[in-house]
Scaffold this motif. Structure first.
Motif, short mmCIF file in Angstrom:
data_model
loop_
_atom_site.label_atom_id
_atom_site.label_comp_id
_atom_site.label_asym_id
_atom_site.label_seq_id
_atom_site.Cartn_x
_atom_site.Cartn_y
_atom_site.Cartn_z
N TYR A 178 20.02 62.58 66.94
CA TYR A 178 21.03 61.71 67.55
C TYR A 178 20.36 60.40 67.93
N CYS A 179 20.69 59.34 67.20
CA CYS A 179 20.08 58.04 67.41
C CYS A 179 20.87 57.23 68.44
N ARG A 180 20.13 56.66 69.38
CA ARG A 180 20.74 55.81 70.41
C ARG A 180 20.01 54.47 70.47
N ARG A 181 20.72 53.49 71.02
CA ARG A 181 20.14 52.16 71.15
C ARG A 181 20.85 51.45 72.29
N ASN A 182 20.24 50.42 72.84
CA ASN A 182 20.89 49.62 73.87
C ASN A 182 22.32 49.30 73.44
N ARG A 183 23.28 49.53 74.31
CA ARG A 183 24.69 49.45 73.92
C ARG A 183 25.08 48.04 73.51
N ARG A 184 24.57 47.02 74.18
CA ARG A 184 24.93 45.66 73.81
C ARG A 184 24.30 45.27 72.48
N ASP A 185 23.07 45.64 72.27
CA ASP A 185 22.45 45.37 70.97
C ASP A 185 23.21 46.07 69.85
N THR A 186 23.59 47.33 70.12
CA THR A 186 24.33 48.09 69.11
C THR A 186 25.67 47.43 68.80
N ALA A 187 26.41 47.08 69.85
CA ALA A 187 27.73 46.48 69.65
C ALA A 187 27.64 45.17 68.91
N LEU A 188 26.69 44.32 69.28
CA LEU A 188 26.54 43.05 68.59
C LEU A 188 26.20 43.26 67.12
N PRO A 204 31.13 36.04 75.86
CA PRO A 204 31.27 36.69 77.17
C PRO A 204 31.95 38.05 77.09
N GLU A 205 32.76 38.27 76.05
CA GLU A 205 33.45 39.55 75.92
C GLU A 205 32.49 40.70 75.63
N LEU A 206 31.30 40.39 75.12
CA LEU A 206 30.31 41.44 74.86
C LEU A 206 29.86 42.07 76.17
N ALA A 207 29.47 41.25 77.14
CA ALA A 207 29.05 41.79 78.43
C ALA A 207 30.22 42.44 79.16
N ALA A 208 31.42 41.90 78.99
CA ALA A 208 32.59 42.49 79.64
C ALA A 208 32.88 43.88 79.11
N GLU A 255 36.95 53.62 57.83
CA GLU A 255 36.60 54.37 59.02
C GLU A 255 35.87 53.51 60.05
N TYR A 256 35.31 52.40 59.59
CA TYR A 256 34.60 51.50 60.49
C TYR A 256 35.47 50.31 60.90
N GLY A 257 36.77 50.49 60.87
CA GLY A 257 37.69 49.42 61.25
C GLY A 257 37.55 48.99 62.69
N PHE A 258 36.89 49.80 63.51
CA PHE A 258 36.67 49.44 64.91
C PHE A 258 35.65 48.33 65.06
N ALA A 259 34.89 48.02 63.99
CA ALA A 259 33.73 47.13 64.10
C ALA A 259 34.09 45.70 64.47
N GLY A 260 35.31 45.28 64.29
CA GLY A 260 35.67 43.88 64.49
C GLY A 260 36.13 43.53 65.88
N ASP A 261 36.07 44.49 66.83
CA ASP A 261 36.58 44.22 68.18
C ASP A 261 35.68 44.91 69.19
N PHE A 262 35.15 44.17 70.16
CA PHE A 262 34.22 44.75 71.12
C PHE A 262 34.86 45.86 71.94
N ALA A 263 36.15 45.72 72.25
CA ALA A 263 36.81 46.77 73.02
C ALA A 263 36.91 48.07 72.21
N ASP A 264 37.19 47.93 70.92
CA ASP A 264 37.24 49.12 70.07
C ASP A 264 35.84 49.73 69.92
N ILE A 265 34.83 48.89 69.75
CA ILE A 265 33.47 49.40 69.65
C ILE A 265 33.10 50.15 70.94
N ALA A 266 33.49 49.60 72.08
CA ALA A 266 33.20 50.27 73.36
C ALA A 266 33.89 51.63 73.44
N ALA A 267 35.13 51.71 72.93
CA ALA A 267 35.84 52.99 72.96
C ALA A 267 35.14 54.02 72.08
#
Length: 567
Positions: free
Chosen positions: A437-447, A559-563, A458-470
């Motif tokens: 199970y690979c993990r990484r800093n969440r902000r680095d991962t999301a960016l 700013p939405e990344l940190a939010a 299946e990776y349609g969530f990739a274009g929105d930070f809120a979806d990535i967070a979910a």
């Protein structure tokens, strides 16, 4: 319920050129519709045999195309056995035609007679190895049984010097789907050496060279494809060109090329998004993060417009996995090998970990296999997840695609990140499996996710930070659930630890899997190893810490990344 591989096809979400060469002769579809409709009517009243006899009578004076069309319609409607019987009663003059024999081979496969189907098609190819429809039909069947080397060999024989461009492209793309990129590239380069200069062939050769880490060759072929007028709506050449090197100077001519292409009104949304992702990557390389962020924002808006994603559907699927009982029955398969599943969010180091493990002489890295999800979903649909016979069949189907037909190994790596959704099925099918199970800093991962163009829906969530967070939250929740409830060996690997202490981290990983000691850092990648993911450049570099904290470069502009990912 059978979990047969007859319907198993690799997922191929790519903008590359494709053809459908499955029809070797023109088919009279209208006549076939009428004949099959009459068969259905008579079969409903008097039985299948009476319907078959009426159908044969209707076709007695018809050309071969009508027989083929009827057989294919019947097979598509779930009556493959009737299709086989029909083709076997064709008049001798028609039955001897290669088109009917190919159709018979296809119908036999759909009826479950894999051995006879292969023998039928091989007899056609024995007379003419370059008969493309027979070769493609056999190659598909072999691939669906996990015999990828054999499938590729059939197509190599079909691609002699006289093969047309359409055949070469189809065969090379098929080989690429089989993860035999080196052999596909050799096919393309042979044609180029003979003087072929079609833009599509050049683009394909460039993409294959890129996956194989031959970056200078890739760049040369991609530039030549551009010079030959390649269609960016079919081939995402600009983004591939950007990923073929690291830019050091904002005056590099590629920047002017990319900016000029942005003004092309012929670009569709997907092609334009791909171009913008490539240009953003180039600006990131030279440290212009403000410009990169603006381009990525525009690119992701376009990507979302062509690849919608439902957070509600995702969460419903995760909730179903959380509510499902833990497996109470496990498969009993003497496989002689152990699967290793590398999972987590994309861009958490899954490709790097799999590539490093693949350097071990006792390990085969299979990349992102499109098989586990298929098997797991078929199991659930069957309602027989506790039937030992069904579990064995499912395990054997997966193992056929894992082992394939190259040199055998003790351990096999499947690194599809989203396989974390199916670990309950893994526990039922392969209690001996190992999960990383690979993990990484969440902000680095999301960016990093947000910075990539993903073809797979299946990776349609990739274009929105809120979806990535979910998705990130659900990944953590589901993995915590699996670790509590499954009798499955799960090892957590943090990317930051791997980057800071690579030797110690890999030693611990090898001990967890049970690998004999081996210096993975010093060993070269296996010859011909390809990387098809967005990590094709990074995973080939020495392990480093350069990507740690990368999100800080973008914090002023996003700013939405940190939010979305508060500390």
């Amino acid at each position: 319920m059978s979990l047969s591989a007859r319907t198993l096809e690799p997922s191929a979400a790519s903008a590359e050129f494709r053809m459908d060469p499955t029809l070797p002769i023109a088919e009279d579809r209208a006549a076939a519709d009428a004949a099959v409709g009459r068969f259905r009517e008579i079969a409903a009243l008097r039985g299948a045999q009476a319907g078959l006899e009426a159908l044969r009578t209707d076709l007695l004076s018809a050309p071969a195309a009508a027989w083929v069309a009827c057989a294919r319609q019947l097979a598509a409607q779930g009556a493959a056995e009737i299709a086989v019987a029909l083709l076997r009663t064709a008049p001798a003059t028609l039955a001897a035609q290669p088109a009917l024999r190919v159709a018979l081979g296809e119908a036999l496969w759909q009826a479950g007679a894999a051995g006879e189907a292969e023998a039928t098609l091989r007899r056609v190819l024995a007379e003419d190895p370059e008969r493309h429809p027979a070769a493609l039909a056999l190659a598909r069947q072999l691939r669906n049984r996990g015999r990828l080397d054999a499938a590729v060999a059939v197509l190599e024989a079909a691609c002699g010097p006289d093969a047309g461009l359409a055949v070469l492209l189809e065969c090379a793309l098929f080989m690429k789907q089989c993860q035999r990129e080196a052999r596909a590239l050799a096919l393309c380069e042979d044609a180029l050496a003979r003087g072929e200069r079609d833009a599509r062939l050049l683009a394909l050769a460039g993409n294959l060279a890129l996956a194989l880490g031959r970056f200078e060759q890739a760049r040369a072929r991609l530039l030549e494809a551009i010079a030959q007028g390649v269609d960016f709506n079919e081939w995402q050449v600009p983004e591939a060109l950007a990923r073929a090197q690291r830019y050091r100077d904002p005056q590099h001519p590629d920047f002017a090329r990319f900016e000029a292409w942005r003004g092309d009104p012929r670009l569709g949304p997907r092609a334009r998004a791909s171009l913008l992702f490539g240009l953003a990557k180039a600006y990131d390389d030279v440290g212009d993060y403000a410009r990169a962020a603006a381009l990525l924002r525009e690119a992701n808006a376009l990507a979302r417009s062509v690849s919608p994603w439902s957070r509600e559907s995702w969460r419903a699927a995760i909730a179903a996995r959380l509510a499902a009982p833990a497996p109470r029955v496990t498969a009993s398969v003497a496989s002689g090998c152990a699967p290793v599943f590398v999972v987590g969010l994309p861009r958490t180091g899954t490709t790097l970990v799999a590539e490093l493990l693949g350097r071990h002489p006792h390990v085969r890295n299979r990349g992102e296999l499109p098989v586990l999800g298929y098997v797991a979903n078929r199991l659930r649909q069957s309602g027989r997840e506790e039937d030992p016979a069904v579990l064995r069949e499912a395990a054997e189907l997966y193992l056929a695609h894992l082992r394939q037909d190259d040199a055998p190994a003790r351990w096999y790596v499947d690194k599809d990140p989203l396989n974390f959704r199916y670990l309950d099925s893994v526990a039922a099918l392969f209690p001996q499996a190992r999960v990383v199970y690979c993990r990484r800093n969440r902000r680095d991962t999301a960016l990093s996710i947000w910075s990539q163009m993903f073809g797979n829906p299946e990776y349609g969530f990739a274009g929105d930070f809120a979806d990535i967070a979910a998705v990130a939250a659900d990944c953590e929740r589901l993995m915590a659930h699996w670790r509590r409830t499954l009798p499955l060996a799960i090892h957590v690997l943090d990317y930051e630890h791997l980057a800071a202490q690579p030797q110690a981290t890999l030693d611990a990983l090898g001990a967890f899997i049970g690998l004999p000691p081996f210096d993975l850092l010093a060993a070269p990648a296996p010859e011909g190893a390809a990387i098809a993911s967005a990590s094709l450049w990074q995973a080939r570099q020495p392990v480093h810490q350069g990507s740690i904290g990368r999100w800080r470069h973008y914090a002023p502009y996003l700013p939405e990344l940190a939010a979305a990912f508060p500390d």
